[in-house]
Design a protein around this motif. Structure first.
Motif, PDB file in Angstrom:
ATOM      1  N   SER A 243      -5.094  10.004   5.027  1.00 24.76           N
ATOM      2  CA  SER A 243      -4.168   9.272   3.881  1.00 24.76           C
ATOM      3  C   SER A 243      -4.981   8.210   3.428  1.00 24.76           C
ATOM      4  O   SER A 243      -5.183   8.047   2.289  1.00 24.76           O
ATOM      5  CB  SER A 243      -2.887   8.885   4.502  1.00 24.76           C
ATOM      6  OG  SER A 243      -2.064   9.958   4.938  1.00 24.76           O
ATOM      7  N   LYS A 244      -5.814   7.423   4.514  1.00 25.97           N
ATOM      8  CA  LYS A 244      -6.623   6.244   3.964  1.00 25.97           C
ATOM      9  C   LYS A 244      -7.760   6.735   3.052  1.00 25.97           C
ATOM     10  O   LYS A 244      -8.120   6.175   2.229  1.00 25.97           O
ATOM     11  CB  LYS A 244      -7.004   5.524   5.107  1.00 25.97           C
ATOM     12  CG  LYS A 244      -5.664   4.658   5.568  1.00 25.97           C
ATOM     13  CD  LYS A 244      -6.026   4.285   7.074  1.00 25.97           C
ATOM     14  CE  LYS A 244      -6.988   2.961   7.290  1.00 25.97           C
ATOM     15  NZ  LYS A 244      -7.380   2.641   8.773  1.00 25.97           N
ATOM     16  N   LYS A 246      -8.136   9.818   1.620  1.00 24.19           N
ATOM     17  CA  LYS A 246      -7.860  10.751   0.422  1.00 24.19           C
ATOM     18  C   LYS A 246      -7.443   9.595  -0.711  1.00 24.19           C
ATOM     19  O   LYS A 246      -7.803   9.951  -1.908  1.00 24.19           O
ATOM     20  CB  LYS A 246      -6.841  11.358   0.725  1.00 24.19           C
ATOM     21  CG  LYS A 246      -6.315  12.530  -0.242  1.00 24.19           C
ATOM     22  CD  LYS A 246      -5.232  13.487   0.035  1.00 24.19           C
ATOM     23  CE  LYS A 246      -5.022  14.697  -1.053  1.00 24.19           C
ATOM     24  NZ  LYS A 246      -6.138  15.428  -1.513  1.00 24.19           N
ATOM     25  N   TYR A 247      -6.618   8.639  -0.502  1.00 22.51           N
ATOM     26  CA  TYR A 247      -5.977   7.786  -1.512  1.00 22.51           C
ATOM     27  C   TYR A 247      -6.476   6.698  -1.545  1.00 22.51           C
ATOM     28  O   TYR A 247      -6.282   5.545  -2.360  1.00 22.51           O
ATOM     29  CB  TYR A 247      -4.656   7.433  -1.288  1.00 22.51           C
ATOM     30  CG  TYR A 247      -3.872   9.015  -0.971  1.00 22.51           C
ATOM     31  CD1 TYR A 247      -3.522   9.952  -2.255  1.00 22.51           C
ATOM     32  CD2 TYR A 247      -3.301   9.419  -0.044  1.00 22.51           C
ATOM     33  CE1 TYR A 247      -2.805  11.040  -2.299  1.00 22.51           C
ATOM     34  CE2 TYR A 247      -2.491  10.608  -0.068  1.00 22.51           C
ATOM     35  CZ  TYR A 247      -2.312  11.413  -1.006  1.00 22.51           C
ATOM     36  OH  TYR A 247      -1.535  12.516  -0.959  1.00 22.51           O
ATOM     37  N   ILE A 254      -0.502   1.488   2.850  1.00 22.46           N
ATOM     38  CA  ILE A 254       0.287   2.579   3.698  1.00 22.46           C
ATOM     39  C   ILE A 254       1.501   1.970   4.160  1.00 22.46           C
ATOM     40  O   ILE A 254       2.842   2.633   3.827  1.00 22.46           O
ATOM     41  CB  ILE A 254      -0.457   3.207   4.632  1.00 22.46           C
ATOM     42  CG1 ILE A 254      -1.522   4.165   3.988  1.00 22.46           C
ATOM     43  CG2 ILE A 254       0.491   4.199   5.390  1.00 22.46           C
ATOM     44  CD1 ILE A 254      -2.515   4.866   4.984  1.00 22.46           C
ATOM     45  N   SER A 258       5.403   3.189   2.210  1.00 22.91           N
ATOM     46  CA  SER A 258       6.023   3.936   3.170  1.00 22.91           C
ATOM     47  C   SER A 258       7.330   3.226   3.675  1.00 22.91           C
ATOM     48  O   SER A 258       8.081   3.751   4.223  1.00 22.91           O
ATOM     49  CB  SER A 258       5.503   4.559   4.515  1.00 22.91           C
ATOM     50  OG  SER A 258       4.768   3.370   5.139  1.00 22.91           O
ATOM     51  N   THR A 287       2.935  11.050   0.500  1.00 18.08           N
ATOM     52  CA  THR A 287       1.907  11.751   0.412  1.00 18.08           C
ATOM     53  C   THR A 287       2.014  13.320  -0.104  1.00 18.08           C
ATOM     54  O   THR A 287       0.924  13.887  -0.110  1.00 18.08           O
ATOM     55  CB  THR A 287       1.077  11.800   1.762  1.00 18.08           C
ATOM     56  OG1 THR A 287       1.901  12.166   2.794  1.00 18.08           O
ATOM     57  CG2 THR A 287       0.783  10.592   2.011  1.00 18.08           C
ATOM     58  N   ASN A 288       3.189  13.534  -0.162  1.00 16.37           N
ATOM     59  CA  ASN A 288       3.688  14.974  -0.630  1.00 16.37           C
ATOM     60  C   ASN A 288       3.394  15.876   0.562  1.00 16.37           C
ATOM     61  O   ASN A 288       2.994  17.212   0.293  1.00 16.37           O
ATOM     62  CB  ASN A 288       3.269  15.404  -2.040  1.00 16.37           C
ATOM     63  CG  ASN A 288       3.949  16.634  -2.490  1.00 16.37           C
ATOM     64  OD1 ASN A 288       5.168  16.476  -2.448  1.00 16.37           O
ATOM     65  ND2 ASN A 288       3.449  17.375  -3.578  1.00 16.37           N
ATOM     66  N   MET A 301      -2.115  17.428   1.621  1.00 18.41           N
ATOM     67  CA  MET A 301      -1.437  16.319   0.881  1.00 18.41           C
ATOM     68  C   MET A 301      -1.470  16.403  -0.534  1.00 18.41           C
ATOM     69  O   MET A 301      -2.366  16.981  -1.292  1.00 18.41           O
ATOM     70  CB  MET A 301      -1.950  14.958   1.477  1.00 18.41           C
ATOM     71  CG  MET A 301      -1.976  14.643   2.674  1.00 18.41           C
ATOM     72  SD  MET A 301      -2.676  12.999   3.262  1.00 18.41           S
ATOM     73  CE  MET A 301      -2.083  13.061   5.167  1.00 18.41           C
ATOM     74  N   ILE A 305      -0.708   9.580  -4.680  1.00 16.53           N
ATOM     75  CA  ILE A 305       0.530   9.116  -3.979  1.00 16.53           C
ATOM     76  C   ILE A 305       1.857   8.699  -4.954  1.00 16.53           C
ATOM     77  O   ILE A 305       1.489   8.548  -5.906  1.00 16.53           O
ATOM     78  CB  ILE A 305      -0.141   7.856  -3.006  1.00 16.53           C
ATOM     79  CG1 ILE A 305       0.821   7.711  -1.683  1.00 16.53           C
ATOM     80  CG2 ILE A 305      -0.172   6.671  -4.009  1.00 16.53           C
ATOM     81  CD1 ILE A 305       0.113   7.016  -0.654  1.00 16.53           C
TER      82      ILE A 305
END
Length: 455
Positions: A243-244, A246-247, A254, A258, A287-288, A301, A305
Motif C-alpha cells: 500500500s505504501k 503503490k500509493y 495510512i 483508514s 485500497t479497494n 488494489m 486510494i
C-alpha cells in the motif's frame, strides 16, 4: 450382502442437507442443529446430551446451550470442530464445516460473531410465504453486518411481541419462533422499516458483499487459503508495504485514511493480535481490495486510494467512546458494578461490560480501569463461591433424604424424595436431577427407569 452394505452406509440421524451450501446465503450450524432436532421431534438439549456428546472423544459440558456460549458452535474453536465431525458421521453429510468459521481460524479472530441472534424479519416472512424452509443465515451472525441488502432494512434481535432478545441456540423450539413466547419473528410490515442513509447503505453493501464472497468459498479452497495465513504478521506487513509503495504514502497517512491507529497496525504485524474484520474492511475499502483478495493472498488494489464514508463512525454499532470522556466512562462502569451489589445476582463478564460501554473487546477497559476490573473479578468469584455453597448444602440435604428412605427400606425415587422434601417443583430444575444422579452413583444406587410408574 447388499443389505449389509446399505446398513453400513445408513446414518444414525436424518441426512438433512444444509441450506445454501457454497452460496452467500448458507445457513449457520446453529440453524442446522435446530432444524435437525425438530426433524427428529427432539429438544436441542436432548439431541446433544443423548446423541452428540456420547460420540465425542472427550467429555464436554452442556455450556454450548448457555446464551453467551452458543456463539461457539458457529465459530472456529476446537469444540466446533469436534461437533461438526460428530454431526457429519451421524448424518453422513459432508462439508458441514462450511456452516461455521472453522477453516478461517488463521485469517479471522475468534470474536467476529455476535453472542445473540440477529435476523431479517422480511427474509423469514418471504421463506414462509413461498413455502420454503425457514432457516437462519450464517451471514447474520457477523458483528459487522448491520443490514439486509435485499430488503434494505436493519437486522433485528428482539421479539416483536415480548421484546426479549433471542439466543443463537435454545434448548427447544423451532427456527423462526421466539424463545420465550413462541411468536413468529417474520414481518410483512414495510411501513415500520427504518430509513437507512444512502452513504451508510453503500458502506454496508461493501461489508456484506465482501463477507458473502468469503462464504461462497468451498471447503477445500478454505483449507488451502487458511494455511497461507499461519504467518499472520508477515502477511499483514506485506499488505502495508504494498500500500505504501503503490500509493506513495507514509504510515501516518495510512493510519489517518483508514482510521486505524499505528499501535493497532503494530500489534497485527507483531502477531500480538489479529485484525478484526471491521478493520480489514476499512483498510480494504480505502485500497479497494476485498476480503477474498486478502484471504487468497491476491493483494490486488485499486488504482487510486479513497476515503472512508464519514457516516460509518456515526452509527451506534461502530461508534467508540470519546477518549476525553474517561470520567464519564468510569461513572458508567461504576454504575454497572453497583447494579450487581447483591452477590446473588451474577455480574456481567468483561466482554459483555465492554460492549455495553461501546467497545468490542475488553482490552481497553482492562488497561484504563484495572482497579474496577479487580472489583468485577472479585464479585464474580464471590458469586461462584455462593453457588458452590448452595450446591453443597442442597447435596447434603438431598443425601440425608436418600439415606433416610434407604434405612426405611424404600427405594429413593423422585416421587418419594419430593414427598419427603415437600417441594413438588424441585426436579423441574435440571441441575437438581443431575445432583440426584451424582448421589446415586456415589452411594452405589442403581437408578430405575420409569420410576413414576414403578412407584
Amino acid at each position: 450382502m447388499c443389505i449389509s452394505k446399505k446398513l453400513q452406509n445408513s446414518s444414525v440421524l436424518y441426512g438433512l442437507p444444509p441450506i445454501g451450501k457454497s452460496t452467500s446465503d448458507i445457513e449457520s450450524l446453529t440453524s442446522y442443529v435446530s432444524r435437525l432436532s425438530s426433524a427428529h421431534n427432539l429438544k436441542v438439549l436432548d439431541l446433544f446430551t443423548k446423541i452428540v456428546y456420547p460420540n465425542l472423544e472427550r467429555e464436554t459440558s452442556t455450556n454450548v446451550f448457555q446464551p453467551t456460549q452458543s456463539i461457539s458452535i458457529n465459530n472456529s474453536n476446537i469444540k466446533t470442530k469436534e461437533i461438526v465431525d460428530v454431526l457429519s458421521n451421524l448424518t453422513t453429510i459432508k462439508d458441514l464445516e462450511e456452516l461455521t468459521l472453522i477453516n478461517f481460524h488463521y485469517f479471522m479472530s475468534s470474536q467476529e460473531l455476535r453472542t445473540n441472534k440477529f435476523w431479517c424479519p422480511y427474509c423469514l416472512q418471504e421463506y414462509r410465504n413461498q413455502n420454503k424452509i425457514v432457516y437462519e443465515k450464517l451471514l447474520w451472525n457477523f458483528e459487522v453486518v448491520d443490514i439486509c441488502l435485499k430488503h434494505r432494512c436493519k437486522l433485528v434481535n428482539c421479539c416483536p411481541s415480548c421484546k426479549s432478545e433471542q439466543f443463537l441456540l435454545k434448548r427447544k423450539g423451532e427456527v423462526g419462533l421466539c424463545d420465550k413466547c413462541a411468536t413468529w419473528l417474520g414481518s410483512e410490515n414495510t411501513v415500520a422499516k427504518e430509513k437507512i442513509p444512502d452513504e451508510y447503505f453503500c458502506w454496508q453493501k461493501w461489508v456484506v458483499e465482501n463477507i458473502q464472497e468469503l462464504l461462497k468459498i468451498n471447503t477445500q479452497e478454505r483449507i488451502e487459503n487458511n494455511i497461507r495465513w499461519i504467518d499472520y504478521g508477515e502477511n499483514i506487513k506485506e499488505i502495508i508495504e504494498m500500500s505504501k509503495q503503490k500509493y506513495k504514502l507514509k504510515m501516518n497517512d495510512i493510519c489517518s485514511l483508514s482510521n486505524i491507529s499505528r499501535k493497532t497496525f503494530y500489534n497485527w504485524v507483531s502477531g500480538k493480535r489479529k485484525a478484526s474484520l471491521y478493520s480489514l474492511l476499512k483498510f480494504g475499502y480505502i485500497t479497494n481490495a476485498t476480503l477474498k483478495n486478502y484471504f487468497s493472498k491476491d493483494f490486488n488494489m485499486g488504482l487510486e486510494i479513497r476515503s472512508l464514508p464519514l457516516l460509518i463512525n456515526e452509527n451506534p454499532f461502530y461508534s467508540k467512546p470519546d477518549k476525553n470522556e474517561r470520567v464519564k466512562l468510569k461513572e458508567e462502569l461504576r454504575k454497572i458494578i453497583n447494579e450487581y451489589e447483591e452477590i446473588s445476582s451474577p455480574i456481567l463478564n468483561l466482554l459483555q461490560i465492554s460492549r455495553r460501554l461501546g467497545y468490542t473487546r475488553p482490552t481497553t477497559i482492562r488497561e484504563k480501569f484495572p482497579e474496577d476490573i479487580k472489583i468485577i473479578k472479585r464479585k464474580q468469584n464471590e458469586y461462584q463461591r455462593e453457588l458452590n455453597d448452595i450446591k453443597d448444602k442442597k447435596k447434603h440435604e438431598l443425601k440425608a433424604v436418600i439415606i433416610k428412605l434407604l434405612n426405611d427400606g424404600i427405594y429413593p425415587s423422585e416421587r418419594k424424595i419430593l414427598a419427603e422434601i415437600n417441594n413438588p417443583s424441585f426436579f423441574w430444575v435440571s441441575t437438581n436431577r443431575v445432583l440426584l444422579n451424582e448421589l446415586c452413583n456415589e452411594l452405589g444406587i442403581v437408578r430405575r427407569k420409569w420410576t413414576w410408574k414403578n412407584d
